[in-house]
Design an enzyme around this catalytic site. Structure first.
Site, PDB file in Angstrom:
ATOM      1  N   GLY A  92       4.903   0.625   5.939  1.00 31.62           N
ATOM      2  CA  GLY A  92       5.258   1.906   5.335  1.00 31.62           C
ATOM      3  C   GLY A  92       5.267   1.764   3.825  1.00 31.62           C
ATOM      4  CB  SER A  94       7.187   0.771  -2.288  1.00 36.13           C
ATOM      5  OG  SER A  94       8.258   0.214  -3.009  1.00 36.13           O
ATOM      6  N   GLY A  95       9.960   1.568  -0.500  1.00 35.73           N
ATOM      7  CA  GLY A  95      11.142   2.426  -0.461  1.00 35.73           C
ATOM      8  C   GLY A  95      11.310   3.193   0.837  1.00 35.73           C
ATOM      9  N   GLY A 117      12.165   2.030   3.735  1.00 35.38           N
ATOM     10  CA  GLY A 117      13.291   1.530   4.518  1.00 35.38           C
ATOM     11  C   GLY A 117      12.936   0.351   5.404  1.00 35.38           C
ATOM     12  CE  LYS A 118       7.533  -1.771   3.679  1.00 30.38           C
ATOM     13  NZ  LYS A 118       7.860  -0.718   2.713  1.00 30.38           N
ATOM     14  CB  SER A 119      13.625  -4.550   3.159  1.00 33.34           C
ATOM     15  OG  SER A 119      12.372  -4.992   2.688  1.00 33.34           O
ATOM     16  CB  SER A 130       0.500  -4.137   5.857  1.00 31.53           C
ATOM     17  OG  SER A 130       1.542  -3.587   6.600  1.00 31.53           O
TER      18      SER A 130
END
EC number: 2.7.1.25
Length: 196
Positions: A31, A33-34, A36-38, A105
């Site tokens: 997804g 940047s920002g 919410g992946k991490s 990615s």
């Protein structure tokens, strides 16, 4: 069999998995940047740990500081970044772990190649679907602001494309789902859709 021969192992992947009492998998969060992946990846790792699962989290931001520190943000470098991450994820998968990957990615071909390298039966693609406007509003690292002002070039979502996954295994709408719900959905999928 000589265990030192390239590609030959004295302990196979199934034996490692049986020892850990789990089915290995790669959960690939993609997804903007920002998006919410991490956040989701960290919560997922903790939830699986509490279930006594053996996991490892590969976060794209962290890998850019070490394994991929010599790469920039050209299309070619992004492709190499994802290739390296997929190779590491495969090694960890073969060790019997549940691997959580959190990386932008942006290109569908790189995600497809990662899926093929890792193995379709072990690869769970999770699209963390957050609109660009919301990612810009969140902007936890100030990157969108820098990209809009021209201080960062080739930034995904601004002047470099993000190709939305065509058929992810799971789509998380972060405007309507909080991280806890996202984690529950991923674990449910992991429990019901992985090969024995």
């Amino acid at each position: 069999m000589n265990p030192r021969e390239h590609g030959k192992r004295s302990i196979d992947n199934e034996t490692r998995s049986a020892l850990k009492r789990q089915r290995p998998a790669v959960i690939w969060l993609t997804g903007l940047s920002g998006a919410g992946k991490s956040t989701i990846a960290s919560a997922l790792e903790l939830a699986l740990f509490e279930q006594k699962k053996h996991t490892f989290l590969l976060d794209g931001d962290d890998l850019r500081l070490g394994l991929c520190r010599n790469l920039g943000y050209s299309d070619e470098d992004r492709t190499e970044n994802i290739r390296r991450i997929a190779e590491v994820a495969k090694i960890l998968l073969e060790a019997g772990l549940i691997v959580i990957v959190a990386t932008i990615s942006p290109f569908s071909r790189d995600r497809r190649l990662s899926r093929e390298l890792i193995g379709i039966e072990h690869f769970i693609e999770v699209f963390v679907d957050t609109p660009l406007s919301e990612c810009e509003r969140r902007d936890p690292k100030g990157l969108y602001r820098k990209a809009r002002s021209g201080k960062i070039e080739n930034f995904t979502g601004i002047d470099s494309i993000y190709e939305t996954p065509a058929q992810p295994n799971i789509t998380i709408d972060t405007l309507s789902e909080d991280p806890d719900l996202a984690v529950k959905r991923i674990i449910s999928y992991l429990e019901t859709n992985q090969p024995a």
